[in-house]
Motif scaffolding. Structure first.
Motif, PDB file in Angstrom:
ATOM      1  N   GLY A 104     -15.057  -0.051   6.373  1.00 55.35           N
ATOM      2  CA  GLY A 104     -14.200   1.057   6.129  1.00 55.35           C
ATOM      3  C   GLY A 104     -12.843   1.125   5.064  1.00 55.35           C
ATOM      4  O   GLY A 104     -12.421  -0.431   6.113  1.00 55.35           O
ATOM      5  N   CYS A 105     -11.873   1.988   4.730  1.00 50.70           N
ATOM      6  CA  CYS A 105     -10.484   1.317   4.875  1.00 50.70           C
ATOM      7  C   CYS A 105      -9.982   2.544   4.137  1.00 50.70           C
ATOM      8  O   CYS A 105     -10.624   3.324   3.954  1.00 50.70           O
ATOM      9  N   ARG A 106      -8.454   2.492   4.809  1.00 54.03           N
ATOM     10  CA  ARG A 106      -8.191   3.683   4.580  1.00 54.03           C
ATOM     11  C   ARG A 106      -6.967   3.528   3.462  1.00 54.03           C
ATOM     12  O   ARG A 106      -5.960   1.910   3.243  1.00 54.03           O
ATOM     13  N   TYR A 107      -6.348   4.400   2.730  1.00 53.29           N
ATOM     14  CA  TYR A 107      -5.690   3.888   1.819  1.00 53.29           C
ATOM     15  C   TYR A 107      -6.028   3.175   0.777  1.00 53.29           C
ATOM     16  O   TYR A 107      -5.284   2.326  -0.098  1.00 53.29           O
ATOM     17  N   GLY A 108      -7.719   3.109   0.417  1.00 50.21           N
ATOM     18  CA  GLY A 108      -8.338   2.154  -0.727  1.00 50.21           C
ATOM     19  C   GLY A 108      -6.984   0.365   0.023  1.00 50.21           C
ATOM     20  O   GLY A 108      -7.586  -0.095   1.072  1.00 50.21           O
ATOM     21  N   SER A 109      -6.925  -0.110  -1.084  1.00 48.74           N
ATOM     22  CA  SER A 109      -6.310  -1.409  -0.582  1.00 48.74           C
ATOM     23  C   SER A 109      -5.274  -1.210  -1.258  1.00 48.74           C
ATOM     24  O   SER A 109      -4.326  -2.608  -0.693  1.00 48.74           O
ATOM     25  N   SER A 110      -4.253  -0.268  -0.926  1.00 49.39           N
ATOM     26  CA  SER A 110      -2.861   0.340  -0.523  1.00 49.39           C
ATOM     27  C   SER A 110      -2.240  -0.406   0.402  1.00 49.39           C
ATOM     28  O   SER A 110      -2.494  -0.614   1.594  1.00 49.39           O
ATOM     29  N   GLN A 111      -0.971  -1.278  -0.473  1.00 51.85           N
ATOM     30  CA  GLN A 111       0.102  -1.676   1.014  1.00 51.85           C
ATOM     31  C   GLN A 111       1.011  -0.601   1.109  1.00 51.85           C
ATOM     32  O   GLN A 111       2.484  -0.961   0.244  1.00 51.85           O
ATOM     33  N   PRO A 112       1.597   0.716   1.673  1.00 49.38           N
ATOM     34  CA  PRO A 112       2.504   2.035   1.655  1.00 49.38           C
ATOM     35  C   PRO A 112       3.861   1.112   1.401  1.00 49.38           C
ATOM     36  O   PRO A 112       4.765   1.083   0.437  1.00 49.38           O
ATOM     37  N   GLN A 113       4.116  -0.381   2.174  1.00 45.54           N
ATOM     38  CA  GLN A 113       5.343  -0.186   2.186  1.00 45.54           C
ATOM     39  C   GLN A 113       5.681  -1.705   1.174  1.00 45.54           C
ATOM     40  O   GLN A 113       7.085  -1.387   0.600  1.00 45.54           O
ATOM     41  N   ARG A 114       4.634  -1.536   0.114  1.00 46.81           N
ATOM     42  CA  ARG A 114       4.959  -2.246  -0.873  1.00 46.81           C
ATOM     43  C   ARG A 114       4.597  -1.630  -2.436  1.00 46.81           C
ATOM     44  O   ARG A 114       6.114  -0.885  -2.940  1.00 46.81           O
TER      45      ARG A 114
END
Length: 69
Positions: A11-21
């Motif tokens: 599982g993952c949170r936020y999909g493959s997003s990297q919020p800082q970037r």
């Protein structure tokens, strides 16, 4: 009979997003006019009108309402 081995579910949170970037990227795209967010907003409401905004959303009068603080 089907045997399933060496399989796992991740599982993952936020999909493959990297919020800082990605947050910076989205802000830049919006400023450049390449990410059209304003067109997604049906109505804006002052925060004091939260009850009206919630009622409008509940009854389908808006697709996407935004509270302005």
């Amino acid at each position: 009979m089907v045997a399933v081995t060496d399989k796992s579910i991740l599982g993952c949170r936020y999909g493959s997003s990297q919020p800082q970037r990605d947050t910076v990227l989205y802000a830049d795209l919006y400023r450049e006019g390449r990410l059209l967010l304003d067109e997604l907003v049906t109505e804006t409401y002052p925060v004091e009108d939260f009850a009206k905004a919630a009622d409008d959303a509940h009854h389908g009068r808006v697709a996407r309402g935004v509270l302005v603080f």
